[in-house]
Design a protein around this motif. Structure first.
Motif, mmCIF file in Angstrom:
data_model
loop_
_atom_site.group_PDB
_atom_site.id
_atom_site.type_symbol
_atom_site.label_atom_id
_atom_site.label_comp_id
_atom_site.label_asym_id
_atom_site.label_seq_id
_atom_site.Cartn_x
_atom_site.Cartn_y
_atom_site.Cartn_z
ATOM 1 N N PRO A 46 0.826 -1.209 0.000
ATOM 2 C CA PRO A 46 0.000 0.000 0.000
ATOM 3 C C PRO A 46 0.858 1.256 0.000
ATOM 4 N N ARG A 84 2.401 3.740 1.630
ATOM 5 C CA ARG A 84 2.809 4.105 2.982
ATOM 6 C C ARG A 84 4.222 4.672 2.899
ATOM 7 N N VAL A 88 -0.886 6.133 6.051
ATOM 8 C CA VAL A 88 -1.264 5.327 4.899
ATOM 9 C C VAL A 88 -2.147 6.181 4.009
ATOM 10 N N THR A 121 6.240 -1.174 -0.044
ATOM 11 C CA THR A 121 6.197 0.036 0.759
ATOM 12 C C THR A 121 7.170 -0.041 1.913
ATOM 13 N N GLY A 137 6.455 7.718 8.325
ATOM 14 C CA GLY A 137 5.144 8.098 7.812
ATOM 15 C C GLY A 137 5.145 9.554 7.429
#
Length: 453
Positions: free
Chosen positions: A87, A89, A137, A210, A215
């Motif tokens: 995903p 991220r 995310v 990912t 983050g």
């Protein structure tokens, strides 16, 4: 706490852009979440890169700040990397390392992508004291302004919020084709760059996964937690990514000896429990000659093992003495293996369990425990003498229960008493009549069964 005037400023900037003739593409912070966005989820990276190039070519984005970079080449380069993540991220450190830019630059361009409606929060990362860090995310989204400007007809969709069902005109198809060429060129350039880095560094094999180290997080009035910076939020280790395949090293001579010894310990019953290192020394000549475990077992099966093996390593060494000279070719070893598999005697030995005389434990304490357990298992404790007739309500209840179970075809209470205490004690507990009935039932045909109709 974020300033409540931020959405107001964003709205003012958007109105100002519309007044000057621009498209005014500016998504405020509360609308940068998947639950509040007006855009649609991109079905694939190719379609998303089309929207990215449109925002850049049309200069559709209106920045909320008066300072800092604008939507440009660096933003497209970051979008190229984000298109590979599944995903999505992204860690700021990862983007800094790949693009060779400063951390603040990456933070600026991530916020530009969010303000343009191209990135939408699914989970916002946080750094809480005495807790594990969480990375943000994102979902790659396409703003509604793109569909309206190009001329795409969309309908509601449960998967992508909205989905494209048609194109308004030929000019829209031509515009999509031009954006498609740019998106395809971007994806080819990304693949070539990834292949070149893979040759330099083997770690680039997972470039499309990912990185879970950090983050991308900025302030938002809709954020439920504190507003951390877009820095390092983790240790850089992906716990959910697919593990890389381990490269098995080629064994040397010592490794082959131990491998053969381990297989023999697992497959030969009388070698169970032996030290692998000592077995490896006993079969060192066979392992160096390229023998397999099946070939060794076939040679051992030519003669039945002794009834009792005191020293398994010595017994194995004596059985295999000179075997590497007798079966010096692969054809000879294949023939002995074929005989071992087809021989009835060898098949019987393979399926029979190894039987040996039981040896008492060497420890005196263990022998005493075994003796006590055996004595308790074989000793029958005499029961206290009971009267012929029950003298209490509990005894009468016991006999009533036994009679009811006997009449329903279940005399287990009486049979267990006969096995544990003997007939005399069973008669004192359940009565002579019931015990004789159970004994008579045991001596009759197996087709008969106690009980009533």
């Amino acid at each position: 706490m974020p300033s409540p005037t931020l959405p107001v400023r964003a709205a003012e900037a958007q109105e100002e852009q519309k007044a000057t003739g621009g498209s005014g593409l500016l998504v405020p912070d509360p609308a940068q979440w998947i639950s509040t966005t007006s855009g649609r989820i991109a079905p694939d990276p190719y379609t998303w890169l089309q929207a990215v190039h449109w925002v850049r070519d049309a200069q559709a984005h209106t920045p909320a700040r008066t300072h800092g970079p604008r939507f440009g080449t660096t933003t497209v380069r970051i979008a190229e990397l984000l298109a590979q993540l599944t995903p999505c991220r992204p860690g700021v450190d990862y983007l800094v390392r790949m693009l060779k830019v400063s951390e603040r630059t990456v933070q600026y361009h991530l916020s530009i992508l969010r303000e343009s409606g191209l990135l939408t929060y699914t989970l916002k990362g946080s750094r809480i004291r005495q807790a594990a860090a969480r990375a943000s995310v994102f979902v790659r989204t396409i703003p509604k302004a793109f569909d309206e400007a190009i001329g795409l007809r969309t309908v509601s969709s449960q998967t992508f919020i909205r989905t494209v069902v048609g194109v308004v005109s030929d000019e829209s198809r031509l515009a999509l084709a031009q954006l498609g060429k740019k998106a395809a060129r971007t994806m080819r350039r990304t693949k070539r760059r990834g292949a070149r880095k893979a040759r330099i560094n083997s770690s680039a094999k997972s470039s499309r996964c990912t990185p879970m180290g950090a983050g991308a997080v900025t302030s938002s009035p809709a954020a439920p937690t504190n507003n951390p910076s877009e820095g390092d939020l983790g240790n850089g280790k992906d716990q959910q990514a697919r593990p890389e395949k381990r490269i098995r090293r080629k064994l040397n001579a010592v490794g082959r000896r131990h491998q053969l010894a381990l297989e023999l310990v697992r497959q030969v019953p009388w070698l169970s429990g032996s030290q692998v290192a000592r077995i490896a020394w006993a079969v060192r000549h066979l392992a160096d000659a390229g023998w397999t475990a099946h070939e060794v077992i076939a040679v051992l099966a030519q003669r039945a093992p002794a009834r009792r093996v005191h020293r398994p390593v010595g017994f194995l060494t004596a059985r295999l003495a000179g075997a590497e000279l007798l079966y010096d070719t692969a054809a000879k070893r294949a023939a002995i293996v074929a005989w071992w598999r087809d021989s009835p005697q060898a098949a019987k030995e393979r399926h029979a369990e190894w039987q040996s005389t039981w040896q008492a434990p060497r420890s005196f304490a263990v022998r005493r425990l075994v003796q006590d357990a055996w004595t308790r298992a074989t000793r029958r404790e005499p029961l206290a003498a009971l009267d012929e007739e029950p003298t209490s309500d509990e005894q009468r209840e016991v006999r009533t229960t036994a009679w009811r179970q006997y009449l329903t075809g279940r005399p287990e209470l009486v049979t267990s008493a006969l096995a544990l205490a003997g007939r005399d004690q069973a008669e004192q507990i359940y009565g002579r009549d019931l015990v004789e009935r159970v004994l008579r039932l045991r001596t009759t045909s197996s087709h008969l069964r106690a009980g009533t109709a």
